[in-house]
Design a protein around this motif. Structure first.
Motif, PDB file in Angstrom:
ATOM      1  N   VAL A 249       5.126  23.703 -30.467  1.00  0.00           N
ATOM      2  CA  VAL A 249       5.348  23.263 -29.084  1.00  0.00           C
ATOM      3  C   VAL A 249       4.401  22.119 -28.730  1.00  0.00           C
ATOM      4  CG1 VAL A 249       5.226  23.956 -26.660  1.00  0.00           C
ATOM      5  CG2 VAL A 249       6.209  25.514 -28.349  1.00  0.00           C
ATOM      6  N   HIS A 250       3.133  22.286 -29.067  1.00  0.00           N
ATOM      7  CA  HIS A 250       2.133  21.265 -28.726  1.00  0.00           C
ATOM      8  C   HIS A 250       2.439  19.940 -29.409  1.00  0.00           C
ATOM      9  CE1 HIS A 250      -1.824  19.595 -27.763  1.00  0.00           C
ATOM     10  NE2 HIS A 250      -1.893  19.197 -29.028  1.00  0.00           N
ATOM     11  N   GLU A 257       5.745  12.549 -25.787  1.00  0.00           N
ATOM     12  CA  GLU A 257       4.981  11.818 -24.781  1.00  0.00           C
ATOM     13  C   GLU A 257       4.410  10.525 -25.347  1.00  0.00           C
ATOM     14  OE1 GLU A 257       1.249  12.592 -21.673  1.00  0.00           O
ATOM     15  OE2 GLU A 257       1.843  14.136 -23.133  1.00  0.00           O
ATOM     16  N   THR A 258       3.879  10.576 -26.564  1.00  0.00           N
ATOM     17  CA  THR A 258       3.315   9.376 -27.189  1.00  0.00           C
ATOM     18  C   THR A 258       4.382   8.315 -27.404  1.00  0.00           C
ATOM     19  OG1 THR A 258       1.663  10.741 -28.325  1.00  0.00           O
ATOM     20  CG2 THR A 258       2.012   8.519 -29.166  1.00  0.00           C
ATOM     21  N   ALA A 291      15.668   2.287 -27.326  1.00  0.00           N
ATOM     22  CA  ALA A 291      16.595   2.454 -26.206  1.00  0.00           C
ATOM     23  C   ALA A 291      16.951   3.919 -26.015  1.00  0.00           C
ATOM     24  CB  ALA A 291      17.846   1.620 -26.437  1.00  0.00           C
ATOM     25  N   ASN A 292      17.104   4.647 -27.117  1.00  0.00           N
ATOM     26  CA  ASN A 292      17.374   6.082 -27.028  1.00  0.00           C
ATOM     27  C   ASN A 292      16.201   6.830 -26.419  1.00  0.00           C
ATOM     28  OD1 ASN A 292      19.891   5.741 -28.224  1.00  0.00           O
ATOM     29  ND2 ASN A 292      19.131   6.168 -30.295  1.00  0.00           N
ATOM     30  N   VAL A 293      14.987   6.361 -26.731  1.00  0.00           N
ATOM     31  CA  VAL A 293      13.793   7.000 -26.167  1.00  0.00           C
ATOM     32  C   VAL A 293      13.749   6.800 -24.655  1.00  0.00           C
ATOM     33  CG1 VAL A 293      11.274   7.008 -26.171  1.00  0.00           C
ATOM     34  CG2 VAL A 293      12.520   6.722 -28.316  1.00  0.00           C
ATOM     35  N   HIS A 298      12.500  13.282 -20.555  1.00  0.00           N
ATOM     36  CA  HIS A 298      11.432  14.147 -21.058  1.00  0.00           C
ATOM     37  C   HIS A 298      11.200  15.343 -20.140  1.00  0.00           C
ATOM     38  CE1 HIS A 298       7.187  15.373 -21.686  1.00  0.00           C
ATOM     39  NE2 HIS A 298       7.468  15.133 -22.954  1.00  0.00           N
ATOM     40  N   ASN A 299      11.187  15.114 -18.836  1.00  0.00           N
ATOM     41  CA  ASN A 299      10.943  16.207 -17.881  1.00  0.00           C
ATOM     42  C   ASN A 299      12.041  17.262 -17.934  1.00  0.00           C
ATOM     43  OD1 ASN A 299       8.574  15.012 -16.945  1.00  0.00           O
ATOM     44  ND2 ASN A 299       9.662  13.806 -15.404  1.00  0.00           N
ATOM     45  N   ALA A 300      13.294  16.823 -18.066  1.00  0.00           N
ATOM     46  CA  ALA A 300      14.397  17.784 -18.142  1.00  0.00           C
ATOM     47  C   ALA A 300      14.304  18.609 -19.421  1.00  0.00           C
ATOM     48  CB  ALA A 300      15.735  17.040 -18.092  1.00  0.00           C
ATOM     49  N   TYR A 301      13.880  17.981 -20.515  1.00  0.00           N
ATOM     50  CA  TYR A 301      13.724  18.715 -21.779  1.00  0.00           C
ATOM     51  C   TYR A 301      12.686  19.825 -21.629  1.00  0.00           C
ATOM     52  CZ  TYR A 301      12.412  19.609 -26.645  1.00  0.00           C
ATOM     53  OH  TYR A 301      12.118  20.208 -27.838  1.00  0.00           O
TER      54      TYR A 301
END
Length: 336
Positions: A249-250, A257-258, A291-293, A298-301
């Motif tokens: 998870v970490h 995020e990176t 572009a996919n990134v 991220h928040n929804a994931y």
């Protein structure tokens, strides 16, 4: 006479199956499992009933299976001269093996898996995972300078698909022992993926971008972390397995995020490189992946697929073992 009758009734109340019972010998009692047990007459009279079988333990009340002290030798460093010499010998062997043998051997084994060879046996997949896990962890602990070297042979898309497909199968068939080894390997692979992402070698860097695109950002991502978290239940796994899940998870959230922060920066293109067709194709592929990134939420994931009451319960169970957890494990729990 009344007292004599009472004494005789006491002697005949116990049902005996031994012919020596009238002489104060042993009694034979039939246990619940069908076997016979010899007990004394005094013990039979003092007991209120036949011996009962031990009660079954409720697995749901026990958060972990087995010992809670982790893998053998994982946290207790030995300073015995013999042990240190053995560690140095193993270290030299690992260096030579990775430099000379790891790449060809892993390539050959992967070809056997790719062809679904008849020479493969049932437990070969887990054995292969354990070998790769050992050398990946050895490399990470030693922190060798430069690139991954021949470890790159087990960091391709096929290797990730093999690990994640096996993870799906072990979860479905509730093979928790095999799942523990698979998750441990996947944790090490994510560590190496993070190293490749930050590498100065452009080949490793682009390869890391491609792997992350396949794992998280593609139309059919290979990521199995949400399923792994949703299938966890108390009393089905060891504490080591839970530590590996927390590490997965970490590292997953750290990679996402990176990569998201890096893609927000504008890419500086060398004008001289525009004339090179291969460089142009490479830039186009990188631009597509970035572009996919940008399109990835991220928040929804995190909110929809990671955080849940069950996951909070899992982290709480692991935090209850803070006294025996490694410091970095407690740090991962608090950071989450």
């Amino acid at each position: 006479r009344d007292s004599l009758k009472k004494e005789k009734q006491k002697l005949h109340t116990g049902v005996t199956t031994s012919r020596h019972s009238h002489f104060g010998g042993t009694l034979v009692v039939k246990r619940p499992d069908g076997k016979r047990q010899y007990v004394s007459a005094a013990l039979m009279q003092s007991s209120q009933g036949p011996p009962t079988a031990p009660k079954r333990k409720n697995r749901k009340r026990e958060a972990f299976v087995g010992s809670t002290y982790g893998r053998a030798g994982a946290s207790n460093a030995s300073y015995d001269p013999t042990a240190l010499k053995a560690q140095q010998t193993i270290h030299k062997f690992c260096e030579k093996f990775v430099a000379d043998c790891y790449g060809p051997l892993m390539k050959s084994i992967k070809n056997e898996f790719r062809r679904d060879s008849v020479r493969l046996e049932e437990g070969d997949t887990v054995v292969y995972f354990r070998i790769v896990w050992f050398f990946c962890q050895w490399w990470r602990v030693c922190r060798k300078e430069g690139g991954l070297g021949h470890l790159i042979f087990t960091m391709d898309v096929f290797s990730h698909k093999l690990v994640l497909t096996a993870m799906d199968s072990y979860i479905q068939h509730k093979k928790y022992t095999q799942l523990t080894q698979t998750v441990a390997l996947y944790s090490e692979m994510l560590h190496l993926l993070h190293t490749m992402y930050g590498s100065k070698d452009s080949t490793e860097n682009i390869m890391a971008l491609g792997l992350m695109d396949t794992l998280f950002y593609g139309s059919e991502p290979l990521d199995r972390l949400p399923k792994l978290l949703s299938k966890w239940a108390p009393g089905t796994s060891t504490r080591d397995h839970l530590c590996d899940v927390v590490e997965v998870v970490h590292m997953t959230l750290k990679l996402l995020e990176t990569n998201a922060n890096a893609c927000l920066k504008d890419e500086v293109i060398d004008p001289k490189a525009k004339k090179d067709k291969k460089a142009q194709q490479k830039r186009d592929a990188v631009a597509r992946m970035k572009a996919n990134v940008v399109d990835f939420d991220h928040n929804a994931y995190v909110l929809r697929k990671i955080i849940s009451n069950q996951v909070v319960c899992m982290y709480t169970h692991l935090l209850s073992q803070y006294s025996v957890n490694a410091p970095h494990v407690n740090h991962r729990i608090m950071a989450f």
